[in-house]
Motif scaffolding. Structure first.
Motif, mmCIF file in Angstrom:
data_model
loop_
_atom_site.group_PDB
_atom_site.id
_atom_site.type_symbol
_atom_site.label_atom_id
_atom_site.label_comp_id
_atom_site.label_asym_id
_atom_site.label_seq_id
_atom_site.Cartn_x
_atom_site.Cartn_y
_atom_site.Cartn_z
ATOM 1 N N ALA A 194 35.280 31.212 61.768
ATOM 2 C CA ALA A 194 36.889 32.069 61.779
ATOM 3 C C ALA A 194 37.590 31.392 62.991
ATOM 4 C CB ALA A 194 35.808 33.711 62.377
ATOM 5 N N ARG A 195 37.152 30.181 63.742
ATOM 6 C CA ARG A 195 38.547 30.040 64.846
ATOM 7 C C ARG A 195 38.708 28.835 63.845
ATOM 8 N NH1 ARG A 195 38.192 25.622 67.685
ATOM 9 N NH2 ARG A 195 35.826 25.856 66.775
ATOM 10 N N GLY A 236 27.712 33.565 57.030
ATOM 11 C CA GLY A 236 29.044 32.843 57.164
ATOM 12 C C GLY A 236 30.404 33.726 57.687
ATOM 13 N N ALA A 237 30.514 34.789 56.273
ATOM 14 C CA ALA A 237 31.770 35.679 57.182
ATOM 15 C C ALA A 237 31.517 36.379 58.955
ATOM 16 C CB ALA A 237 31.865 37.159 56.475
ATOM 17 N N LYS A 238 30.655 36.651 59.431
ATOM 18 C CA LYS A 238 30.398 36.445 60.924
ATOM 19 C C LYS A 238 30.147 35.402 61.599
ATOM 20 C CE LYS A 238 26.425 38.588 59.865
ATOM 21 N NZ LYS A 238 25.131 39.557 59.487
ATOM 22 N N ASP A 239 30.906 33.937 61.178
ATOM 23 C CA ASP A 239 30.753 33.449 61.878
ATOM 24 C C ASP A 239 31.884 32.970 63.089
ATOM 25 O OD1 ASP A 239 31.179 30.121 62.846
ATOM 26 O OD2 ASP A 239 29.896 29.261 61.049
ATOM 27 N N LEU A 249 42.246 42.994 52.073
ATOM 28 C CA LEU A 249 41.170 43.055 51.100
ATOM 29 C C LEU A 249 40.490 41.970 50.535
ATOM 30 C CD1 LEU A 249 43.118 45.663 50.184
ATOM 31 C CD2 LEU A 249 42.141 44.955 48.173
ATOM 32 N N SER A 250 39.142 41.500 50.901
ATOM 33 C CA SER A 250 37.853 41.249 50.514
ATOM 34 C C SER A 250 37.357 41.033 49.000
ATOM 35 C CB SER A 250 37.235 40.733 51.501
ATOM 36 O OG SER A 250 36.421 39.957 51.110
ATOM 37 N N SER A 251 35.991 40.712 48.701
ATOM 38 C CA SER A 251 35.185 40.893 47.617
ATOM 39 C C SER A 251 33.771 40.838 48.114
ATOM 40 C CB SER A 251 36.350 40.493 46.586
ATOM 41 O OG SER A 251 35.227 40.414 45.343
ATOM 42 N N LEU A 252 33.071 41.222 47.079
ATOM 43 C CA LEU A 252 31.660 40.809 46.853
ATOM 44 C C LEU A 252 31.831 39.255 46.802
ATOM 45 C CD1 LEU A 252 30.380 44.599 45.371
ATOM 46 C CD2 LEU A 252 29.555 43.511 47.904
ATOM 47 N N MET A 253 32.642 38.730 46.169
ATOM 48 C CA MET A 253 32.094 37.905 45.653
ATOM 49 C C MET A 253 32.515 36.681 46.795
ATOM 50 S SD MET A 253 31.944 37.257 42.920
ATOM 51 C CE MET A 253 32.635 35.219 42.726
ATOM 52 N N HIS A 254 32.743 37.580 48.660
ATOM 53 C CA HIS A 254 32.652 36.312 49.254
ATOM 54 C C HIS A 254 31.158 35.872 49.940
ATOM 55 C CE1 HIS A 254 30.985 39.660 51.635
ATOM 56 N NE2 HIS A 254 30.692 38.857 52.628
ATOM 57 N N ARG A 255 30.328 36.012 48.956
ATOM 58 C CA ARG A 255 29.115 35.761 49.096
ATOM 59 C C ARG A 255 28.833 34.975 48.533
ATOM 60 N NH1 ARG A 255 26.305 39.043 52.297
ATOM 61 N NH2 ARG A 255 26.850 41.414 52.280
ATOM 62 N N PHE A 256 29.319 34.617 48.109
ATOM 63 C CA PHE A 256 29.174 32.952 46.510
ATOM 64 C C PHE A 256 30.426 32.288 47.147
ATOM 65 C CE2 PHE A 256 28.181 36.770 44.610
ATOM 66 C CZ PHE A 256 26.787 36.552 44.378
ATOM 67 N N GLY A 257 31.206 32.284 48.386
ATOM 68 C CA GLY A 257 32.159 31.411 48.561
ATOM 69 C C GLY A 257 31.667 30.253 49.591
ATOM 70 N N SER A 258 31.807 29.562 50.277
ATOM 71 C CA SER A 258 32.015 28.844 51.469
ATOM 72 C C SER A 258 33.090 27.945 51.712
ATOM 73 C CB SER A 258 30.834 27.812 50.868
ATOM 74 O OG SER A 258 31.144 26.520 49.666
ATOM 75 N N ILE A 259 33.175 27.860 53.004
ATOM 76 C CA ILE A 259 34.334 27.099 53.104
ATOM 77 C C ILE A 259 34.213 25.574 53.597
ATOM 78 C CG2 ILE A 259 36.171 27.094 55.358
ATOM 79 C CD1 ILE A 259 36.430 29.833 53.415
ATOM 80 N N LEU A 278 37.206 36.088 57.789
ATOM 81 C CA LEU A 278 37.269 34.968 58.405
ATOM 82 C C LEU A 278 38.716 35.299 59.233
ATOM 83 C CD1 LEU A 278 35.078 31.749 56.785
ATOM 84 C CD2 LEU A 278 34.027 33.227 59.120
ATOM 85 N N PHE A 279 39.379 35.177 58.508
ATOM 86 C CA PHE A 279 40.639 35.649 58.926
ATOM 87 C C PHE A 279 40.777 37.091 60.390
ATOM 88 C CE2 PHE A 279 44.586 38.353 58.181
ATOM 89 C CZ PHE A 279 45.680 37.782 59.084
#
Length: 286
Positions: free
Chosen positions: A265-266, A258-261, A128-138, A165-166
């Motif tokens: 992800a690696r 970012g979630a498609k990078d 489970l992820s969230s729409l809030m992933h769009r406001f996140g950065s690594i 990313l996982f």
């Protein structure tokens, strides 16, 4: 949501004693699956109303020893792992192993659990992820918020971006290994559950309660994308949510750039493996 017959299948649902996890467990059990409620508090798990073929096992995702113990006790095949459990926008804290609480629970705990169980998994992993992933950065140099002022919402966003990313890197590794197992992700839209009530701030909790009343759907509705990802014939790497963002039938939905990078992800995977001491199983490597 009516899901296909699950008779003969075994599913593990983390955080299955309440909210989305409970709704998912009920639906899977009602469809005939043997469902394992993987919960931190066994008493609450046993008190959960889940008719059908179910059992309760202890799992604390904020404690790697607990995660290892759960995996070591597992015997037999596992058709479906639903990485559902999570915490949201909580005050600063750390896990038993010293990881920032949201990153450690939402991402690292599930990262470790999945890799430890992977040799037993036969069908798919849904995280489970969230729409809030769009406001996140690594922040690769500060994943545990030791060098920055802690921000609860941004830390949550980082953990939910990490979940996507996982999933991306897990699917890449499974494909490279020739495994038929699929990795998918889902988000519920806005589901009115107890997830939003632990900020430690009356103002924030009040705002979230208002949001739940105005925008939130039931846990049963919020679990629909998870159940769709868990049972529909979808390609590995899919991300499922309500078609219209917060509402709508389940569908494959977009994610942030970012979630498609793939490189990010690696790198996150490698950092997660170093932090936990757990990696993609050697028995499955190409």
């Amino acid at each position: 949501m009516i899901i296909p017959d699950q008779t003969g299948r075994t599913a593990v649902v983390t955080g299955a004693n309440s909210g989305l996890g409970l709704a998912s467990a009920r639906a899977l059990a009602a469809a005939g699956a043997h469902v394992v409620l993987a919960v931190r508090d066994v008493a609450k798990g046993e008190a959960a109303d889940v008719p059908g073929d179910v059992e309760v096992r202890r799992l604390d995702l904020a404690d790697l020893e607990s995660v290892r113990g759960f995996a070591e006790a597992w015997t037999g095949e596992l058709d479906l792992l639903i990485n559902n459990a999570g915490i949201m926008a909580v005050p600063a804290g750390v896990t038993v192993d010293g990881f920032e609480l949201q990153f450690g629970t939402n991402h690292l705990g599930h990262f470790a659990l999945t890799n430890l169980l992977l040799p037993s998994i036969t069908d798919r992993v849904v995280t489970l992820s969230s729409l809030m992933h769009r406001f996140g950065s690594i922040a690769m140099q500060d994943l545990n918020w030791q060098q920055r002022p802690y921000n609860a919402e941004r830390a949550y966003g980082q953990s939910k971006l990490s979940n996507l990313l996982f999933t991306l890197e897990l699917q890449r590794r499974l494909t490279a290994a020739g495994s038929p197992v699929r990795a998918l992700a889902a988000h519920p839209g806005w589901a009115a559950t107890n997830l939003q009530s632990h900020s430690g701030s009356r103002v924030k909790d009040g705002a979230m309660a208002l949001g739940n009343a105005v925008l939130g759907g039931s846990a049963d509705r919020g679990a629909v994308p998870t159940l769709y990802a868990a049972t529909a014939d979808l390609p590995g790497g899919s991300y499922v949510g309500p078609r219209y963002g917060l509402v709508g039938p389940p569908a494959r939905v977009s994610r942030s750039k970012g979630a498609k990078d793939l490189d990010l992800a690696r790198r996150l995977w490698e950092a997660s493996a170093e932090l936990t001491g757990i990696d993609f199983p050697a028995s499955l490597r190409a």
